[in-house]
Every structure is written in structure tokens, then in C-alpha cells.
Design an enzyme around this catalytic site. Sequence first.
Site, PDB file in Angstrom:
ATOM      1  CG  HIS A  61      -1.875  -1.334   1.339  1.00 13.03           C
ATOM      2  ND1 HIS A  61      -3.035  -1.302   0.581  1.00 13.03           N
ATOM      3  CD2 HIS A  61      -1.525  -2.414   1.943  1.00 13.03           C
ATOM      4  CE1 HIS A  61      -3.490  -2.541   0.880  1.00 13.03           C
ATOM      5  NE2 HIS A  61      -2.885  -3.078   1.684  1.00 13.03           N
ATOM      6  CG  ASP A 303      -0.868  -6.473   3.662  1.00  6.17           C
ATOM      7  OD1 ASP A 303      -1.228  -5.296   3.166  1.00  6.17           O
ATOM      8  OD2 ASP A 303      -1.774  -7.032   4.664  1.00  6.17           O
ATOM      9  CG  PHE A 321      -6.802  -4.027  10.869  1.00  5.67           C
ATOM     10  CD1 PHE A 321      -6.608  -5.037  11.764  1.00  5.67           C
ATOM     11  CD2 PHE A 321      -8.305  -3.578  10.646  1.00  5.67           C
ATOM     12  CE1 PHE A 321      -7.615  -5.598  12.349  1.00  5.67           C
ATOM     13  CE2 PHE A 321      -9.098  -4.231  11.311  1.00  5.67           C
ATOM     14  CZ  PHE A 321      -8.826  -5.141  12.196  1.00  5.67           C
ATOM     15  N   GLY A 322      -2.655  -2.866  10.066  1.00  8.67           N
ATOM     16  CA  GLY A 322      -1.189  -2.931   8.995  1.00  8.67           C
ATOM     17  C   GLY A 322       0.009  -2.412   9.677  1.00  8.67           C
TER      18      GLY A 322
END
Lengths: 421, 318
Positions: A61, A303, A321-322
Site C-alpha cells: 500500500h 502487505d 490495521f497494518g
Amino acid sequence: MLLLKNGRVVDPATRTDARLDVLIDGERIAALGPSLEVPAAELVDASGWVVAPGFIDLHCHLREPGDESSETIETGACAAARGGFTAICPMPNTRPVNDNASVTRFILDRARAASLVRVWPIGAVSAGSRGESLAEISAMKDAGIVAVSDDGHPVATAKLLRQAMEYCRSLDLPLVDHCEDSSLFAGAVMREGPRSVRLGLAGMPAATESICVARDVQIAELTGGRLHVAHLSTAESLRLVREAKRRGLGVTCEVTPHHFTLTDDDVGYDSRFKVNPPVASRQDRDALLEGLADGSVDAIATDHAPHEPARKEVEFDRAPFGMIGFETALALALEQLFHSGRIGLTRLVELFATGPARVLGIARRLAEGEPADLTLFSVDEPWTFRAHESASRSRNSPFDGREFRGAPMMTIVAGRVAFRR
Amino acid sequence: MIERFRHLLAIEPLSAAQIAFLLDEARPFQQMQTYPLKKLATLRGKSVVLAFFEPSTRTRISFTAAAGRLGADTLGLQAESSSLKKGESLADTIHTLEAMKPDGIVIRHSSSGAAEFVAERVRVPVINAGDGLHEHPTQALLDALTIRDRRGSLDGLAITILGDIVHSRVARSDIHLLSKFGARITLCGPAMWLPRELDTLAPGVRRTTRIDEALEGAEAVMALRVQEERLHEPGLPRDEYIRQYQLSRARLARACPGALVLHPGPMIRGLEIEPAVADGPQSCVLEQVTNGIAVRMALLYLLIGGTGSLEDLSHASA
């Protein structure tokens, strides 16, 4: 011209594992062989290093457009280069969503301006990733997307998934699905298990993922399309993917470094450990390691999910999240897979380079005439990851302060050095 | 010299000896509650922030009384008017409160881990007054004090906890506390609120969905509050809960004669507990409330009073 001397060339595609020199001329590999002598070339002493086909990250991302305080295409690409990646695939969940060719072109323009690593965007499956109607997939494909996904969410309905897979089959694009049946939990923030019960945090059971994988595999069978399961995290999901492969279906999957490294026992109230899918139980984690070793898993993907510090520094259940992942991916793989003796270097390079390439349906090999995308790394280099030194604009890594053995030493993209340690 | 105990964030990291010490410290304050004049000057000049990010009546009043009776001032922050509603982060709110130079912070918050989050960011002692579904340590201490007073000791107690166990921070703290004294703890409630993972919380825990079996031989019974919103989420029809799990006089007869009845409050008569049980001779509900003030006074005295008698608690700040 660039001459890489005395490196250990490891290329699963050509079944090479030998001490060879590599000559790069312009954007391509000009020669490959023992003891090349090219007086005009700039020399790189690669002795002690592995010379591998360039790493590809299928899942990241970059937050641009829309959330540039967390990451930009330039800062993300810079972090990717430092992580040894020569090509990265940003997910479409930006603002606006990458669901049309103009957003795709914007991303590619910004990537060209940064001129660090190749950026291969993934387009949305549905308009706005809302799960209602298909996005403009063929136009995005002509603009440069390499796959489609509604990542962050699964493709909303079986019907939409079927339409998308049929359509993508005709366009020869893989569909990447974030598998999660969110109707099974409400507000869950970690994996359900003894740890979530102890912490009093809402948990999602492992079946949340595998229910959706089962649906997807059956739609893949129905349509003959190519399904790639994103950030696979449970033993049951892996079993379903293995079974699908055995039956000859076009199903592939990726596993992230945090999922093969961490377990839910590592989770406390530190929001840097909050990620979706959540880190799994020890049994699930061990199953992932096995799948990475035995060939069931096609790729390691990061991710990489940056979030600006202020947004992440909140109560666990309120945090997004992340976690960021470009710069620690190779080191974690070396730690968990290579130094632990689970896999050799050929399989490691397969997971980072030729495996992801195969998922995208492209060839990636180290041979004369091929694009000079190369990742040079050391398996021994000692170093410590410091999140505040990351090239990413964000700091949300649970591996801050972790000591590693092995690191990317040089990242070469189209013959240019994008990163040198 | 061991590092000094600074916060009370959870029961789980405490030892039985540390808990017993805390309960002993509460004793004089317990007696004080019967005096006509209940005010000491021990903490005069000190102030305590009551940061209640979640609505609360009894815990808030209890802490206010505890601080007041020690002579300390309280500065309040209430959920309804809090800056959180205006979008300020917990970290910023807490830094602002700390800048007002209190000597301690009591926090109640709907997020599990919020007390730990705050403790990591301030220099003053933090007392957890309930964080999400995680823990409510002062409730467990007052429950333990009440049981110890009535029964003489906590050792080997057979206790049954009834209701929505998995969503209860009170249950978690009580389980951790009583388990450290060798209690045999039976958890009972509807199956969806009684996951098997509860067995791993602490030694001595067993589960059953059958209330008659759960009450057999119990020396103490605690009925938890059933939150209406849980009944809808989708949970269990209200009447179904009453039929299966209400603590009634008939059911209580299965427990040991004179078994103690506890409830953390607020109590919904006619739902989780029959009025006759709530008001019966076995009920300790009002003693729990009084003991709550004593326990909280002891904690404020120990943590904020700076008496230096805290070495025994040194490991509790984890």
C-alpha cells in the site's frame, strides 16, 4: 556498464547456483559467465553476496493518492528499494480508489518521477471497491495494471466474483482476493484464541479466512480464472489452496513475513502488532512455514501498510490495521526460513522473485538479454532495524529494534542502482 | 532495592502475597467507614484525576468518596463531556490531564489495554477502574475483601460465576485473583459467552452451561450483570436467559448452605438475579459497595501517599 564480480548467482528459473559475473549494459543483462573482464565497466565487488533476479512484492500500500502523510509513491518506492524489491504492486485502496485508467496513469506517472523501482499497480475489481459493479478493468489493463483486487475487503459477493473472474480470464489478469468472511465477527481486532480471551480483545476465528478461500476456490473452478489468495494466514486456507493446486486449478497464494514470524502470543496492546488478517496461532504459523518450504506457497509478499504515527498511536481496538514491511521482509525470511534450515537459497529466491513473477504470468530470469532487474543480498550482514530510520514515511513496525542476520546490499532496476547499502 | 510498584493495571501480574497485603491494608479503612466522621487528612494537598471515558456511576462515586475521605481533591473527566467526543486522541487528552499536575490518574475506558496505554505515557501512578473487556482490578479486590471477611479466608474457595463471562472484565479480574488462592472456579452461562479458551485464563477454572451443576457445592455465587445490548447482538432472548440462568432462590438452594451471593452491579433485578436473592440474607451486595471504598482508599494511600511501604508490590507494575 556495470560488472558484478564474484557474486553467487542464484536463479531458480535457469536452475543456476554458481559463482558468476554479471555484466549489465544499459537496461539489460549483457553477459553472464565466470570471470568476465570488461575494462570499461564499473566494478561492483559482489563476493560474499547472492545475486538474484529482482524481487517482486505482490502486495503493498503506497497510500498515494489520498493519504500522503502516511506514504507517497516516492517514499514507498524508496523503502522498497532498500528492501531489495525491484518491482512492487500497490493495492488500489487509495483515495480515490484505483478503479479507472486515469488513477492508474497518475500512479505510474508518480512512479516514473520517483524513478526508483518498478511500480505495477493493481486495479480495483469493483467500482470504488464497493463490491457492486465491475470497475473499468480493461482500460486499467491498457494503462498498466497487472492484477485486480478489492483488497481491504473480499470481493463482496460470489456473483460479483464470478463475473470478475470470467472477465479477467478473458483479459488474462489474475484476481487477488483478500479472503475474509466478515459476517463471522464484529469489530474483531486479533485472532480469536486463548490470547484474545485473556486480553479481552474481540477475536476473529481462523475460519473467517478459510470460509472465503473455499468460496473463491470453487468460483475459480467454475470460471477457470486465475485466483491469487492474498496474505494467506491459516492452516486450513493453505490446505484448500494445496487441494486446488492438486486438482490443477489456477490458484496461487502469498504469505507475509509477519504471518510466518509472529503468533498471537506476541500480541499485547501495542497497536503495531495489529494487522489484518491478524497474526495467527502457533499451529497456523507453523503450517505457513511448512507451506513456504514445501512449495505450496507461491510468493512472499509484504502487505506493506503504512499509517502515520498519530493514527496508529491510539487504543488497540481503535487503531487501523497494518504494518510497514518492505525493509524487513528479506531479513525475516532469512531468519525464519533460511538460517533455521527450512529452505535453501534457491527456494528463497523463488519466493521473492520467480514465484511472484509466475503469479503475474511474467517471466523473470537471469540471462543475457533480459532486463537488468537484480537483487543483491548478504545472508550474513548483521544489522538492526530501526523504524525511525526507515525510508517509509510511517513507523508502524513491530520489528523495531530487531537484530537481523542478512540484508539487501544492492537493488538494481533496469540497469540503474536504486539502492546500495 | 527492587523497583517500586507504581500502577495498578491488572490483577493478573500480582502474586497472592501482594494481593493479601493490599487486602490487609484495606482493613483500617474498612473500619473507618463505620465512624461518624470519615475524613482523614492523609492525602491533603494531593489531587487525583478521575478520567472516566466510559459512563460509570458507582465506580466513579466510589473513587470520589475514597479520595475525598483521604483528604485528596478529585478532578473529573466524564465521558459525555470529554474531549474525546471532540476527536482528541487518548494520548493527547491524558497528556493534558497530566499537565494539570495530579498525583494520580484513575482511568475507566471502553478499550481493553487503555490503562496500560496511559501508564506508558505518564509519570504519575495509574489505577485501572475498568478497561474494556480486560480487567477491573479494584472490583476483584473488593470482592475478595468481602468474601474473606465473611468466610475467614480465600483459600480453596468454591465459587461459581454466572452470566456473560467472555465479555466481563469483572470475571477476568476475579478469576485471576481467586485462582491465586487456590479457588475452584466454576464459570457458567450460555455457551456463546463461555468459550473454551476461558479454561486457559488461570488454574482451577472449569466451565459448564448447566446452572444446577454449576451451583452444586458452591460457597460463593457471583451473578454478573447481563448487558442488554449483548442480548441483541444476536445473543439470547431475554426470557430464555432468565429461564436458563437467572440466579433464583430455588437454584441457590443447590449451593452450600449460607453460600455468599455477590454482584458487581449495577444489578438488574428480575434478569440475572431474582429480587428475593438480591435482598436475601446471603446477599453481600451492599457490603461490596462499602468495601469498594475501603479498597480504593488503601490503593490511593499506597500509590499516591508515597509511604514507601510498597516493596511487596514491586512486580505488579508489569
